[in-house]
Design an enzyme around this catalytic site. Structure first.
Site, mmCIF file in Angstrom:
data_model
loop_
_atom_site.group_PDB
_atom_site.id
_atom_site.type_symbol
_atom_site.label_atom_id
_atom_site.label_comp_id
_atom_site.label_asym_id
_atom_site.label_seq_id
_atom_site.Cartn_x
_atom_site.Cartn_y
_atom_site.Cartn_z
ATOM 1 N N MET A 1 0.789 -1.198 0.000
ATOM 2 C CA MET A 1 0.000 0.000 0.000
ATOM 3 C C MET A 1 0.834 1.267 0.000
ATOM 4 S SD MET A 1 -1.724 0.460 3.727
ATOM 5 C CE MET A 1 -1.222 -1.114 4.323
ATOM 6 N N PRO A 2 2.120 1.195 -0.242
ATOM 7 C CA PRO A 2 2.877 2.448 -0.294
ATOM 8 C C PRO A 2 2.466 3.320 -1.485
ATOM 9 C CG PRO A 2 4.344 0.571 -0.064
ATOM 10 C CD PRO A 2 2.983 0.036 -0.368
ATOM 11 N N PHE A 3 2.551 4.619 -1.270
ATOM 12 C CA PHE A 3 2.396 5.590 -2.344
ATOM 13 C C PHE A 3 3.753 6.251 -2.501
ATOM 14 C CE2 PHE A 3 1.516 10.048 -3.588
ATOM 15 C CZ PHE A 3 1.113 9.784 -4.887
ATOM 16 N N THR A 72 5.061 6.992 1.264
ATOM 17 C CA THR A 72 4.023 7.008 2.290
ATOM 18 C C THR A 72 3.538 5.581 2.450
ATOM 19 O OG1 THR A 72 3.368 9.241 1.632
ATOM 20 C CG2 THR A 72 1.798 7.986 2.953
#
Length: 130
Positions: A1-3, A72
């Site tokens: 789920m990193p951005f 993030t």
């Protein structure tokens, strides 16, 4: 789920793609994100772009081949996992895109499951738990 956001001062599309691949592969290897968890914004130098930095901050000499990587992601990684991630990003950025490790600047921003919406105005990770 990193951005992921990657900003590289002197990068064309091919180099940006290689840097994005390096960061994604490092995240898969070092912290175990799923292979299909890919959300990145990659930008190179443009005609109206100003990037300011100290060339020797904390004793690391950097130059205009500087690459900024902001990630993030959900909190919970250990300091050892983070160190492994930084190291692997620098190694793969060098292998894939020719970036000198001294020019790879990485910043992590941690948050919680409720801080993510992947569309439709829904916090999918929270909705899936209820």
């Amino acid at each position: 789920m990193p951005f992921i956001r990657i900003d590289a001062i002197h990068a064309d599309e091919q180099r940006l793609e290689a840097l994005g691949r390096a960061v994604h592969d490092a995240l898969v290897e070092a912290v175990g994100i799923p292979q299909d968890d890919l959300f990145q914004v990659l930008t190179g130098g443009g005609p109206v772009r100003l990037v300011r930095y100290d060339p020797d901050y904390l004793g690391v000499h950097r130059d205009d081949d500087l690459v900024f990587v902001s990630i993030t992601l959900r909190s919970g990684r250990t300091p050892e996992q983070k160190q492994a991630l930084y190291r692997r990003i620098a190694e793969l950025a060098h292998d894939y895109a020719g970036a000198e490790p001294r020019n790879v600047f990485v910043s992590l921003v941690e948050n919680e499951l409720v801080d993510w919406s992947f569309g439709d105005g829904v916090a999918q990770y929270v909705a899936a738990r209820t």
